[in-house]
Motif scaffolding. Structure first.
Motif, PDB file in Angstrom:
ATOM      1  N   ASP A 274       4.848  -7.306  -5.027  1.00 29.71           N
ATOM      2  CA  ASP A 274       4.250  -6.443  -4.012  1.00 29.71           C
ATOM      3  C   ASP A 274       5.274  -6.050  -2.951  1.00 29.71           C
ATOM      4  OD1 ASP A 274       1.761  -6.455  -5.196  1.00 29.71           O
ATOM      5  OD2 ASP A 274       0.964  -8.079  -3.969  1.00 29.71           O
ATOM      6  N   GLY A 275       6.301  -6.899  -2.772  1.00 30.67           N
ATOM      7  CA  GLY A 275       7.354  -6.575  -1.817  1.00 30.67           C
ATOM      8  C   GLY A 275       8.055  -5.271  -2.158  1.00 30.67           C
ATOM      9  N   ILE A 276       8.114  -4.922  -3.449  1.00 29.67           N
ATOM     10  CA  ILE A 276       8.719  -3.647  -3.860  1.00 29.67           C
ATOM     11  C   ILE A 276       7.920  -2.482  -3.279  1.00 29.67           C
ATOM     12  CG2 ILE A 276       9.343  -2.195  -5.832  1.00 29.67           C
ATOM     13  CD1 ILE A 276       9.555  -4.808  -7.481  1.00 29.67           C
ATOM     14  N   ALA A 277       6.593  -2.586  -3.405  1.00 27.37           N
ATOM     15  CA  ALA A 277       5.726  -1.531  -2.869  1.00 27.37           C
ATOM     16  C   ALA A 277       5.765  -1.501  -1.348  1.00 27.37           C
ATOM     17  CB  ALA A 277       4.297  -1.749  -3.357  1.00 27.37           C
ATOM     18  N   VAL A 278       5.853  -2.671  -0.720  1.00 27.21           N
ATOM     19  CA  VAL A 278       5.940  -2.740   0.743  1.00 27.21           C
ATOM     20  C   VAL A 278       7.196  -2.016   1.223  1.00 27.21           C
ATOM     21  CG1 VAL A 278       6.338  -4.291   2.703  1.00 27.21           C
ATOM     22  CG2 VAL A 278       4.584  -4.850   1.014  1.00 27.21           C
ATOM     23  N   ALA A 279       8.319  -2.289   0.573  1.00 27.86           N
ATOM     24  CA  ALA A 279       9.579  -1.633   0.946  1.00 27.86           C
ATOM     25  C   ALA A 279       9.504  -0.128   0.709  1.00 27.86           C
ATOM     26  CB  ALA A 279      10.735  -2.240   0.152  1.00 27.86           C
ATOM     27  N   LEU A 280       8.901   0.270  -0.415  1.00 30.92           N
ATOM     28  CA  LEU A 280       8.758   1.691  -0.721  1.00 30.92           C
ATOM     29  C   LEU A 280       7.905   2.377   0.337  1.00 30.92           C
ATOM     30  CD1 LEU A 280       9.094   4.072  -2.745  1.00 30.92           C
ATOM     31  CD2 LEU A 280       7.003   3.265  -3.870  1.00 30.92           C
ATOM     32  N   LEU A 281       6.797   1.740   0.695  1.00 30.40           N
ATOM     33  CA  LEU A 281       5.895   2.308   1.693  1.00 30.40           C
ATOM     34  C   LEU A 281       6.571   2.387   3.061  1.00 30.40           C
ATOM     35  CD1 LEU A 281       2.959   3.311   1.785  1.00 30.40           C
ATOM     36  CD2 LEU A 281       2.276   1.036   2.522  1.00 30.40           C
ATOM     37  N   GLY A 282       7.450   1.431   3.349  1.00 30.96           N
ATOM     38  CA  GLY A 282       8.144   1.410   4.625  1.00 30.96           C
ATOM     39  C   GLY A 282       9.458   2.148   4.630  1.00 30.96           C
ATOM     40  N   ALA A 283       9.722   2.924   3.577  1.00 37.31           N
ATOM     41  CA  ALA A 283      10.951   3.736   3.468  1.00 37.31           C
ATOM     42  C   ALA A 283      12.209   2.878   3.597  1.00 37.31           C
ATOM     43  CB  ALA A 283      10.961   4.847   4.513  1.00 37.31           C
ATOM     44  N   ASN A 284      12.112   1.598   3.214  1.00 38.24           N
ATOM     45  CA  ASN A 284      13.248   0.663   3.215  1.00 38.24           C
ATOM     46  C   ASN A 284      13.878   0.479   4.596  1.00 38.24           C
ATOM     47  OD1 ASN A 284      13.360   0.124   0.284  1.00 38.24           O
ATOM     48  ND2 ASN A 284      13.873   2.286   0.157  1.00 38.24           N
ATOM     49  N   THR A 285      13.082   0.654   5.638  1.00 35.70           N
ATOM     50  CA  THR A 285      13.553   0.413   7.001  1.00 35.70           C
ATOM     51  C   THR A 285      12.879  -0.847   7.538  1.00 35.70           C
ATOM     52  OG1 THR A 285      11.800   1.737   8.019  1.00 35.70           O
ATOM     53  CG2 THR A 285      13.824   2.883   7.384  1.00 35.70           C
ATOM     54  N   PRO A 286      13.543  -1.582   8.425  1.00 37.12           N
ATOM     55  CA  PRO A 286      12.937  -2.810   8.966  1.00 37.12           C
ATOM     56  C   PRO A 286      11.583  -2.574   9.626  1.00 37.12           C
ATOM     57  CG  PRO A 286      15.275  -2.734   9.488  1.00 37.12           C
ATOM     58  CD  PRO A 286      14.925  -1.408   8.899  1.00 37.12           C
ATOM     59  N   LEU A 287      11.497  -1.552  10.478  1.00 36.14           N
ATOM     60  CA  LEU A 287      10.233  -1.255  11.146  1.00 36.14           C
ATOM     61  C   LEU A 287       9.181  -0.796  10.146  1.00 36.14           C
ATOM     62  CD1 LEU A 287       8.751  -1.081  13.855  1.00 36.14           C
ATOM     63  CD2 LEU A 287       9.559   1.291  14.065  1.00 36.14           C
ATOM     64  N   GLY A 288       9.604   0.008   9.189  1.00 36.40           N
ATOM     65  CA  GLY A 288       8.671   0.480   8.170  1.00 36.40           C
ATOM     66  C   GLY A 288       8.104  -0.648   7.333  1.00 36.40           C
ATOM     67  N   VAL A 289       8.910  -1.662   7.079  1.00 40.83           N
ATOM     68  CA  VAL A 289       8.443  -2.815   6.307  1.00 40.83           C
ATOM     69  C   VAL A 289       7.295  -3.526   7.035  1.00 40.83           C
ATOM     70  CG1 VAL A 289       9.088  -5.161   5.580  1.00 40.83           C
ATOM     71  CG2 VAL A 289      10.541  -3.219   4.983  1.00 40.83           C
ATOM     72  N   ILE A 290       7.360  -3.592   8.363  1.00 43.26           N
ATOM     73  CA  ILE A 290       6.274  -4.216   9.121  1.00 43.26           C
ATOM     74  C   ILE A 290       4.959  -3.490   8.857  1.00 43.26           C
ATOM     75  CG2 ILE A 290       5.366  -4.708  11.430  1.00 43.26           C
ATOM     76  CD1 ILE A 290       8.197  -5.051  12.413  1.00 43.26           C
ATOM     77  N   PHE A 291       4.993  -2.152   8.922  1.00 47.99           N
ATOM     78  CA  PHE A 291       3.776  -1.375   8.695  1.00 47.99           C
ATOM     79  C   PHE A 291       3.316  -1.474   7.238  1.00 47.99           C
ATOM     80  CE2 PHE A 291       5.568   0.832  12.465  1.00 47.99           C
ATOM     81  CZ  PHE A 291       4.486   0.645  13.317  1.00 47.99           C
ATOM     82  N   GLY A 292       4.274  -1.431   6.303  1.00 45.62           N
ATOM     83  CA  GLY A 292       3.913  -1.568   4.891  1.00 45.62           C
ATOM     84  C   GLY A 292       3.283  -2.913   4.591  1.00 45.62           C
ATOM     85  N   ALA A 293       3.886  -3.975   5.140  1.00 46.60           N
ATOM     86  CA  ALA A 293       3.351  -5.325   4.933  1.00 46.60           C
ATOM     87  C   ALA A 293       1.992  -5.494   5.603  1.00 46.60           C
ATOM     88  CB  ALA A 293       4.340  -6.360   5.473  1.00 46.60           C
ATOM     89  N   SER A 294       1.831  -4.878   6.772  1.00 40.28           N
ATOM     90  CA  SER A 294       0.549  -4.958   7.472  1.00 40.28           C
ATOM     91  C   SER A 294      -0.553  -4.301   6.655  1.00 40.28           C
ATOM     92  CB  SER A 294       0.650  -4.286   8.849  1.00 40.28           C
ATOM     93  OG  SER A 294       1.598  -4.947   9.664  1.00 40.28           O
ATOM     94  N   LEU A 295      -0.234  -3.156   6.063  1.00 36.18           N
ATOM     95  CA  LEU A 295      -1.225  -2.476   5.224  1.00 36.18           C
ATOM     96  C   LEU A 295      -1.565  -3.313   4.005  1.00 36.18           C
ATOM     97  CD1 LEU A 295      -2.889   0.081   4.562  1.00 36.18           C
ATOM     98  CD2 LEU A 295      -0.905   0.908   3.289  1.00 36.18           C
ATOM     99  N   PHE A 296      -0.543  -3.813   3.317  1.00 37.22           N
ATOM    100  CA  PHE A 296      -0.779  -4.593   2.105  1.00 37.22           C
ATOM    101  C   PHE A 296      -1.515  -5.888   2.408  1.00 37.22           C
ATOM    102  CE2 PHE A 296       1.529  -1.721  -0.359  1.00 37.22           C
ATOM    103  CZ  PHE A 296       1.463  -2.099  -1.683  1.00 37.22           C
ATOM    104  N   GLY A 297      -1.044  -6.605   3.435  1.00 36.93           N
ATOM    105  CA  GLY A 297      -1.687  -7.864   3.783  1.00 36.93           C
ATOM    106  C   GLY A 297      -3.135  -7.665   4.175  1.00 36.93           C
ATOM    107  N   SER A 298      -3.400  -6.600   4.934  1.00 37.95           N
ATOM    108  CA  SER A 298      -4.765  -6.319   5.374  1.00 37.95           C
ATOM    109  C   SER A 298      -5.668  -5.975   4.193  1.00 37.95           C
ATOM    110  CB  SER A 298      -4.761  -5.159   6.379  1.00 37.95           C
ATOM    111  OG  SER A 298      -3.999  -5.482   7.512  1.00 37.95           O
TER     112      SER A 298
END
Length: 348
Positions: A274-298
């Motif tokens: 799932d981390g692959i999708a999180v990184a993709l969703l966050g455009a491979n940026t540190p801040l974007g990963v937070i939002f991607g992980a928040s969406l996935f985790g939620s």
């Protein structure tokens, strides 16, 4: 319209489209999408317990996303985050149960052990890529299976044939009575602070250090970097080591926070993939990963409430997540549409 704004809009539009198509899937499956999404919302934000569990779920996703994003930003595709996370989980669980230490030493020791285990698991494909040009995707995929069976064997060995390790010592736990009481006795722990700290670490390494510049340079063009005097092999290996360390810390969140031990598994945890999708969703940026992980985790945690409140299977959320990823992956179409719309506005 700047590229940064377009990237944000592509992600937002992809999420909206995923939710809309997910609603259509619910309708054709005989379910009420309004009830389904309300149950999902309540599962995420319904009460303090749900909020605590949702934040707890986000922590390992942030670290798994960082592991994938860091490798990708440096020109590598680390598919082995799942295996690196598992060996980190085991290392943290073992240190947590096997040593008697003061809390201020025990927790850092367990975290370092997890990061080192993940780093070592990333070192192997890094060396093969740097020295023999073996493609990292193939090696890291295979290393996932090696990690699964090695960890299972180690668990049975140290536990005397049992299928799970002993529980970690209290001095190694990331949980606290304060957070537990604050969130109605949820399993929320201080791992979220560690995960957010690693977001800053990744940003600092890539954007503020010479090492980060070299890592990104080698990722963009290794031949030009070598001509400029950079050690390409060293940077490839270092990239995989740092990526593996992030993944190993993701495993530590589960060992020291969520579960307090590790059980032998018949399959993978899924967090690393799932981390692959999180990184993709966050455009491979540190801040974007937070939002991607928040969406996935939620979505992952909130989905557990859908069968209870709306009689909708949790697999519907998996479909929604897959649709969101699909639209993000198809972001080129959305991007072209946004640029054309911006040109029309400019012309007017």
């Amino acid at each position: 319209m700047s590229n940064r704004l377009i990237n944000v809009l592509v992600t937002v539009i992809s999420i909206i489209l995923g939710l809309l198509v997910g609603a259509i899937v619910m309708v054709f499956s005989g379910y009420n999408p309004a009830e389904g999404y309300l149950a999902l919302w309540n599962g995420i934000f319904g009460d303090s317990y749900a909020i605590g569990e949702t934040i707890r779920q986000i922590s390992p996703y942030i670290l798994a996303g960082l592991a994938v994003a860091f490798a990708f930003r440096t020109g590598l595709f680390n598919i082995g985050v799942e295996g690196q996370l598992m060996v980190g989980w085991f290392a943290a669980a073992y240190v947590g149960m096997a040593f008697e230490l003061p809390k201020y030493i025990h927790i850092p020791f367990a975290l370092i052990a997890a990061a080192l285990a993940g780093a070592i698991w990333g070192l192997i494909p890094g060396i093969l890529k740097a020295k023999l040009r073996v493609h990292e995707v193939i090696v890291t995929i295979m290393m996932n299976y090696v990690a699964l069976h090695v960890v299972n064997a180690l668990i049975k060995t140290i536990s005397g044939g049992s299928y799970k390790t002993d529980h970690i010592k209290e001095t190694a736990s990331l949980r606290s009575e304060f957070l537990s009481n604050l969130t109605d006795h949820s399993t929320l722990h201080y791992g979220i602070l560690i995960a957010l700290g690693m977001v800053i670490v990744m940003w600092f390494i890539l954007e503020k250090t010479k090492t980060g510049f070299e890592l990104k340079s080698v990722g963009f063009n290794d031949n030009a970097s070598q001509y400029a005097g950079m050690n390409v092999s060293k940077n490839i290996i270092l990239s995989m080591v740092i990526s593996g360390a992030f993944a190993g810390l993701g495993g530590a969140m589960e060992a020291l926070g969520t579960f307090g031990n590790m059980s032998a598994r018949g399959g993978f945890t899924g967090i690393g993939f799932d981390g692959i999708a999180v990184a993709l969703l966050g455009a491979n940026t540190p801040l974007g990963v937070i939002f991607g992980a928040s969406l996935f985790g939620s979505l992952k945690y909130g989905a557990n409430n859908m069968p209870n409140e709306a009689n909708i299977p949790v697999e519907i959320v998996s479909i929604v997540i897959a649709l969101i990823i699909f639209f993000v992956a198809s972001g080129y179409i959305i991007r072209v549409g946004l640029k054309r719309l911006d040109k029309k506005k400019g012309a007017k």
